[in-house]
Design an enzyme around this catalytic site. Sequence first.
Site, short mmCIF file in Angstrom:
data_model
loop_
_atom_site.label_atom_id
_atom_site.label_comp_id
_atom_site.label_asym_id
_atom_site.label_seq_id
_atom_site.Cartn_x
_atom_site.Cartn_y
_atom_site.Cartn_z
N TRP B 319 96.57 -18.05 95.11
CA TRP B 319 95.31 -18.66 95.55
C TRP B 319 94.34 -18.75 94.38
O TRP B 319 93.57 -19.72 94.25
CB TRP B 319 94.70 -17.81 96.68
CG TRP B 319 93.35 -18.29 97.13
CD1 TRP B 319 93.08 -19.23 98.07
CD2 TRP B 319 92.08 -17.85 96.64
NE1 TRP B 319 91.73 -19.40 98.20
CE2 TRP B 319 91.09 -18.57 97.34
CE3 TRP B 319 91.68 -16.92 95.68
CZ2 TRP B 319 89.74 -18.38 97.11
CZ3 TRP B 319 90.33 -16.74 95.45
CH2 TRP B 319 89.38 -17.46 96.16
N HIS B 320 94.38 -17.74 93.50
CA HIS B 320 93.43 -17.73 92.38
C HIS B 320 93.72 -18.81 91.36
O HIS B 320 92.80 -19.31 90.71
CB HIS B 320 93.44 -16.36 91.70
CG HIS B 320 92.67 -15.32 92.44
ND1 HIS B 320 93.19 -14.64 93.51
CD2 HIS B 320 91.40 -14.87 92.29
CE1 HIS B 320 92.27 -13.80 93.97
NE2 HIS B 320 91.17 -13.93 93.26
N GLY B 321 94.96 -19.14 91.17
CA GLY B 321 95.24 -20.15 90.16
C GLY B 321 96.67 -20.63 90.23
O GLY B 321 97.56 -19.91 90.68
#
Lengths: 341, 456
Positions: B319-321
């Site tokens: 989700w972060h990257g």
Amino acid sequence: MDAMTQREQVTDAAPEAAWRGFVARFVAIFVGALALALALIVLIDPYDSGRFPSLGLAGIADDTQRTANVSLGRSGKFDAAIFGNSHGQLLDPERLSQATGLSFVQLAIPGANAPEQMAMIHWFVRHHARIGAIVLAADDRWCSADPQPWKWFPFWLYGDSDIQYLRTAFSARTLEAAARRIKHVFGLVHPSDPRGYDDYERGLPPNYRFVPPPVAERQDALAFPVLLDGRSFPAIDRLAEQLADLPARVPVAILFPPRYVSDLPVDPDVQAVLAECKSRLARLTVQSPRGGFLDYLVASPMTRDPGNFEDAEHYRAPVARTLERAIAEVLRGQGAESRVR
Amino acid sequence: MLFQSQGFILVFLPIAVAAYYAVAGAERARQWVLIAASLVFYGWWDARFIALLVGQVGGTWLLAYGHKQTGRAAFLYAGVALNLASLATFKYLDFLLASAEWLVDFALPRAHILLPIGISFFSFQLISYLVDRMRGDAPIYAFRPFALFVMLFPHLIAGPIVRHNELIPQFALDPRRDGLWRRLAVGLMLFTLGFAKKVLLADKLAEVVDPLFTGAAAHPLALADAWNAALAFAFQLFLDFSAYTEMAIGIALLFGLLLPENFRRPYLATDLRDFWRRWHISLSNFIRDYLYIPLGGSRAGPVRYVLATLGSMALCGLWHGAGWTYVAWGAWHGIGLVCCRTWQQLARPMPAALAWLLTMAFVLAGWVLFRAGDFTTAASMLASLVGLNGPGGEFRGAGLIVVSALVSALIPSAHEIKDGLQWPRPALAAAAAMLAAYCVLEVGRGPPLSFIYFRF
């Protein structure tokens, strides 16, 4: 009502009026402090931009040409200017003034590409109804097919928009400049050089000698060789437009200062583009009555002698004196044709 | 438009607040004011993405409405698919292509799609609403408050991730209700706190961090340089993100709205589970409620627990990257959480100081993975941290890092400040106002730096 909104209902010991006073005080001080900062920026005019009515403090104390040139470039004490970057920095405005009878200011900015030099020329022209001469120490940066502005150059200081100036000047950096100007008024800091001259040889050891790089390590050191496409020179086109706005009588001298021979291009394609670029710049000086083009960026006894250089691209004082004499001759009408040295 | 930019603080926010309170008595009008302000705010980055935002919100709402009318769950699954497809296209397409290329061993084209800012945040909020509807936990709202719940500009770009039932009921509350001036005061204080943390600490730490990590990608760092980079980044990340959260909560309070908590001094955590109860709380809650528990949680046997933990944390990383280093960072924390729980089940508590040290060392190693652009750089950095790349180096910005550590450890969470600020001291108002004014001038030095979490 869900948990989130219930959590909002905290016990409040203080009456609402006290909180209203808190908010009012916050807003008043916040707005007041910023208004005061804006007033100081306008009244002290940290860079001596002359854009708004100010206290009219005299002089600046700024060692950075990027910002010091705001004041120098609009000063009525000068009617002639030297533009360029560190390749033109060692030309002494005092000597040129004595040799020509004009009053020169040095507006070269170390590291400047063509767009920054154009901004300087525009600023100087905008603030001078009568111009005695323009001298441009050009280099291969003018030959780029894609001249890129320097990210950190303060174009806002030299632009035509006072609103843009004010918007960008609204900063702690400008307040620091304002403080420096106040210190200058009280003699607490050294003033800038009155003609903008910054001798890069200052501090060089007396026995300093440039040691050229071994042949194997020499490179095509021109700034933007990959961007030379030989067809378009947009920076020169813009310079032509700027010069076309000047009265025809304004003398324009453009020179290519020398570099040590190891810095000269060896690739035939680059050589051809550079030659075309020089030719285009030379043409800009033709319509000027006492103008000329001086090309020292060629293989010659001057560029082959390492003793003439501090490093491969920066010449030393004796060379600067030679260039000044040649420029003065051109501006005196003693050599209006393009010359190659 | 960034919260800390002069344009936002001196022009956009005052106009938005004034317009909002000018129509405060009319619920619909004030909601439209906030929607309009949010669209301007979002469109400031790239007006083209307004269509994506509005399309995703409108599409989700229509599908939820379809579900209400027909009772067919297919509408909700289609809504989840719509949001996941948007995320997959705009955020993960090139990552998926690159990963597929590695598998098939021949070159695949790249889409090079510009990442719409905040897409991870608003997509997750829309998905959470649809899942709640599947569970029977979410009503159908009118389109206006539903759109505002997603688009509300204080949380739109980087959270806190808000659930519909936390925010939508608040839209009906008159912002001039009792406690108006206290909410405004607390909002200004929280905004100023976040503003100062961002401008005076996080952005200054970036000047230490960026060259070191750039250097680490080119050559191994010496011991002191590696510790310098890792510690500075750990504080930069926390101060940057918590600053954003405080500014977001502060701005929302100016409109009479309360956003959820996101950080509770995470670097005081003495175990990893504690850390995730303090770090990015709104995301942790989301992962717990919508991934970890549906995957089995801790009540379906040890194997399911391990798989649920590793799977949900790896997805949290993703989700972060769009990169495998983020997946590895999530999995790293998944492994840590499993180890932590296993140790705690042994009921042999270790000394608090040792527990804190171990937790922080684990988190710090994770941040290296999180920040490094690739595994080679991360491995080199981790090797440098244990001295395998030689001693030496120079520790820059020590004073700044010490101040950052103190601020990280001592300043309470946004909600604790909100609840603790009980008396309006005039000196506090004056000091905060001066600090805010100074930060406005400080940020004028150059283009404001974006928040780290804006890229996620």
